[in-house]
Scaffold this motif. Sequence first.
Motif, PDB file in Angstrom:
ATOM      1  N   PRO A 119       0.817  -1.226   0.000  1.00  0.00           N
ATOM      2  CA  PRO A 119       0.000   0.000   0.000  1.00  0.00           C
ATOM      3  C   PRO A 119       0.849   1.275   0.000  1.00  0.00           C
ATOM      4  CG  PRO A 119      -0.819  -1.558   1.634  1.00  0.00           C
ATOM      5  CD  PRO A 119       0.466  -2.120   1.101  1.00  0.00           C
ATOM      6  N   GLU A 120       1.975   1.256   0.711  1.00  0.00           N
ATOM      7  CA  GLU A 120       2.863   2.432   0.766  1.00  0.00           C
ATOM      8  C   GLU A 120       3.396   2.770  -0.623  1.00  0.00           C
ATOM      9  OE1 GLU A 120       6.962   3.842   3.011  1.00  0.00           O
ATOM     10  OE2 GLU A 120       6.600   1.714   2.687  1.00  0.00           O
ATOM     11  N   ILE A 121       3.856   1.759  -1.339  1.00  0.00           N
ATOM     12  CA  ILE A 121       4.409   1.987  -2.675  1.00  0.00           C
ATOM     13  C   ILE A 121       3.307   2.379  -3.652  1.00  0.00           C
ATOM     14  CG2 ILE A 121       5.597   0.910  -4.611  1.00  0.00           C
ATOM     15  CD1 ILE A 121       7.150  -0.732  -2.579  1.00  0.00           C
ATOM     16  N   LYS A 122       2.179   1.717  -3.561  1.00  0.00           N
ATOM     17  CA  LYS A 122       1.068   2.035  -4.464  1.00  0.00           C
ATOM     18  C   LYS A 122       0.643   3.493  -4.315  1.00  0.00           C
ATOM     19  CE  LYS A 122      -3.361   0.478  -6.103  1.00  0.00           C
ATOM     20  NZ  LYS A 122      -4.416  -0.491  -6.029  1.00  0.00           N
ATOM     21  N   GLU A 123       0.572   3.965  -3.086  1.00  0.00           N
ATOM     22  CA  GLU A 123       0.198   5.362  -2.840  1.00  0.00           C
ATOM     23  C   GLU A 123       1.223   6.320  -3.444  1.00  0.00           C
ATOM     24  OE1 GLU A 123      -0.324   8.446   0.897  1.00  0.00           O
ATOM     25  OE2 GLU A 123      -0.452   6.295   1.301  1.00  0.00           O
ATOM     26  N   LEU A 124       2.504   6.033  -3.239  1.00  0.00           N
ATOM     27  CA  LEU A 124       3.551   6.883  -3.818  1.00  0.00           C
ATOM     28  C   LEU A 124       3.515   6.849  -5.337  1.00  0.00           C
ATOM     29  CD1 LEU A 124       6.524   6.028  -1.448  1.00  0.00           C
ATOM     30  CD2 LEU A 124       5.408   8.250  -1.681  1.00  0.00           C
ATOM     31  N   TYR A 125       3.307   5.668  -5.882  1.00  0.00           N
ATOM     32  CA  TYR A 125       3.250   5.513  -7.335  1.00  0.00           C
ATOM     33  C   TYR A 125       2.110   6.332  -7.929  1.00  0.00           C
ATOM     34  CZ  TYR A 125       3.023   3.276 -11.907  1.00  0.00           C
ATOM     35  OH  TYR A 125       3.008   3.050 -13.255  1.00  0.00           O
ATOM     36  N   GLU A 126       0.954   6.252  -7.301  1.00  0.00           N
ATOM     37  CA  GLU A 126      -0.208   6.999  -7.804  1.00  0.00           C
ATOM     38  C   GLU A 126       0.001   8.506  -7.691  1.00  0.00           C
ATOM     39  OE1 GLU A 126      -3.349   5.248  -5.527  1.00  0.00           O
ATOM     40  OE2 GLU A 126      -3.496   3.512  -6.863  1.00  0.00           O
ATOM     41  N   LYS A 127       0.735   8.928  -6.669  1.00  0.00           N
ATOM     42  CA  LYS A 127       0.955  10.360  -6.454  1.00  0.00           C
ATOM     43  C   LYS A 127       2.090  10.919  -7.315  1.00  0.00           C
ATOM     44  CE  LYS A 127       1.465  13.705  -2.717  1.00  0.00           C
ATOM     45  NZ  LYS A 127       1.557  13.889  -1.269  1.00  0.00           N
ATOM     46  N   GLY A 129       4.274   8.877  -9.702  1.00  0.00           N
ATOM     47  CA  GLY A 129       4.686   8.177 -10.913  1.00  0.00           C
ATOM     48  C   GLY A 129       5.713   7.092 -10.649  1.00  0.00           C
ATOM     49  N   PRO A 130       6.140   6.396 -11.714  1.00  0.00           N
ATOM     50  CA  PRO A 130       6.964   5.203 -11.569  1.00  0.00           C
ATOM     51  C   PRO A 130       8.331   5.401 -10.916  1.00  0.00           C
ATOM     52  CG  PRO A 130       6.610   5.711 -13.885  1.00  0.00           C
ATOM     53  CD  PRO A 130       5.783   6.664 -13.092  1.00  0.00           C
ATOM     54  N   SER A 131       8.975   6.516 -11.119  1.00  0.00           N
ATOM     55  CA  SER A 131      10.330   6.653 -10.572  1.00  0.00           C
ATOM     56  C   SER A 131      10.350   6.782  -9.058  1.00  0.00           C
ATOM     57  CB  SER A 131      11.067   7.828 -11.210  1.00  0.00           C
ATOM     58  OG  SER A 131      10.386   9.020 -10.953  1.00  0.00           O
ATOM     59  N   CYS A 132       9.218   7.096  -8.437  1.00  0.00           N
ATOM     60  CA  CYS A 132       9.193   7.297  -6.991  1.00  0.00           C
ATOM     61  C   CYS A 132       9.510   6.032  -6.220  1.00  0.00           C
ATOM     62  CB  CYS A 132       7.855   7.836  -6.537  1.00  0.00           C
ATOM     63  SG  CYS A 132       6.542   6.601  -6.597  1.00  0.00           S
ATOM     64  N   VAL A 133       9.167   4.876  -6.757  1.00  0.00           N
ATOM     65  CA  VAL A 133       9.322   3.649  -5.979  1.00  0.00           C
ATOM     66  C   VAL A 133      10.783   3.288  -5.758  1.00  0.00           C
ATOM     67  CG1 VAL A 133       7.105   2.716  -6.701  1.00  0.00           C
ATOM     68  CG2 VAL A 133       9.158   2.105  -7.970  1.00  0.00           C
ATOM     69  N   TRP A 134      11.683   3.830  -6.514  1.00  0.00           N
ATOM     70  CA  TRP A 134      13.092   3.487  -6.363  1.00  0.00           C
ATOM     71  C   TRP A 134      13.734   4.317  -5.248  1.00  0.00           C
ATOM     72  CZ3 TRP A 134      11.287  -0.113  -8.736  1.00  0.00           C
ATOM     73  CH2 TRP A 134      10.879  -0.115 -10.051  1.00  0.00           C
ATOM     74  N   PHE A 135      13.008   5.268  -4.693  1.00  0.00           N
ATOM     75  CA  PHE A 135      13.592   6.131  -3.668  1.00  0.00           C
ATOM     76  C   PHE A 135      13.022   5.866  -2.280  1.00  0.00           C
ATOM     77  CE2 PHE A 135      14.037   8.344  -7.695  1.00  0.00           C
ATOM     78  CZ  PHE A 135      15.404   8.521  -7.704  1.00  0.00           C
ATOM     79  N   LEU A 136      12.375   4.751  -2.116  1.00  0.00           N
ATOM     80  CA  LEU A 136      11.833   4.401  -0.815  1.00  0.00           C
ATOM     81  C   LEU A 136      12.945   4.031   0.152  1.00  0.00           C
ATOM     82  CD1 LEU A 136       8.863   2.169  -1.900  1.00  0.00           C
ATOM     83  CD2 LEU A 136       8.748   4.438  -0.922  1.00  0.00           C
ATOM     84  N   LYS A 137      12.684   4.223   1.426  1.00  0.00           N
ATOM     85  CA  LYS A 137      13.624   3.744   2.430  1.00  0.00           C
ATOM     86  C   LYS A 137      13.586   2.232   2.397  1.00  0.00           C
ATOM     87  CE  LYS A 137      13.230   7.603   5.573  1.00  0.00           C
ATOM     88  NZ  LYS A 137      12.800   8.075   6.871  1.00  0.00           N
ATOM     89  N   SER A 138      14.749   1.635   2.384  1.00  0.00           N
ATOM     90  CA  SER A 138      14.803   0.183   2.419  1.00  0.00           C
ATOM     91  C   SER A 138      16.020  -0.245   3.211  1.00  0.00           C
ATOM     92  CB  SER A 138      14.881  -0.379   1.000  1.00  0.00           C
ATOM     93  OG  SER A 138      16.018   0.114   0.341  1.00  0.00           O
ATOM     94  N   GLU A 139      15.968  -1.454   3.684  1.00  0.00           N
ATOM     95  CA  GLU A 139      17.084  -1.980   4.471  1.00  0.00           C
ATOM     96  C   GLU A 139      18.265  -2.217   3.551  1.00  0.00           C
ATOM     97  OE1 GLU A 139      18.174  -6.021   6.921  1.00  0.00           O
ATOM     98  OE2 GLU A 139      16.081  -5.511   6.583  1.00  0.00           O
ATOM     99  N   ASN A 140      19.424  -1.725   3.909  1.00  0.00           N
ATOM    100  CA  ASN A 140      20.623  -1.923   3.112  1.00  0.00           C
ATOM    101  C   ASN A 140      21.208  -3.279   3.464  1.00  0.00           C
ATOM    102  OD1 ASN A 140      23.109  -1.943   1.863  1.00  0.00           O
ATOM    103  ND2 ASN A 140      23.494   0.217   2.265  1.00  0.00           N
ATOM    104  N   LYS A 141      21.197  -4.180   2.509  1.00  0.00           N
ATOM    105  CA  LYS A 141      21.709  -5.532   2.755  1.00  0.00           C
ATOM    106  C   LYS A 141      23.107  -5.692   2.188  1.00  0.00           C
ATOM    107  CE  LYS A 141      17.238  -7.638   3.119  1.00  0.00           C
ATOM    108  NZ  LYS A 141      16.379  -8.741   2.810  1.00  0.00           N
ATOM    109  N   GLY A 142      23.755  -4.572   1.799  1.00  0.00           N
ATOM    110  CA  GLY A 142      25.067  -4.669   1.151  1.00  0.00           C
ATOM    111  C   GLY A 142      26.167  -4.500   2.051  1.00  0.00           C
TER     112      GLY A 142
END
Length: 142
Positions: A119-127, A129-142
């Motif tokens: 739901p978090e990504i869907k809301e950002l995407y709708e608001k 557009g597609p490039s927003c989903v790549w800037f979400l906070k995510s756990e760094n596994k590197g």
Amino acid sequence: MITEIEGRQGKELKKNFYFVRHAQSEANVQLTAGGDTTLTKLGVQQAKDAGLELKQRFAVLNVLPVAFAHTGFKRSRQTLEIISEVFKSELKHVELTGFRERALGDYEEKPLDDLLLSPEIKELYEKFGPSCVWFLKSENKG
């Protein structure tokens, strides 16, 4: 300031940095997040066009590149190699390992359709557009 480049030790130098985003990659077409993918056929042409544009602008400014750097990802390296060919340059290509995209954690290499189940990504995407989903906070596994 940089004080030791091209044998000019001790002199203050002004350097301009020009950043170019990689051209279209397979991940862009497949709408997947992250990953280390190669350029598409269109991406190769985009890189050539970017090289020609840079070469033209640099000619107007009467400057030449003194170094080329990339992030190490295939798409970044390919884009740089193509731009370098346009310049007919034999300058060394430097990999900047500390200058990378952040890891996308659980989102890495997932298709957009799967990401939109959140739901978090869907809301950002709708608001935004597609490039927003790549800037979400995510756990760094590197």
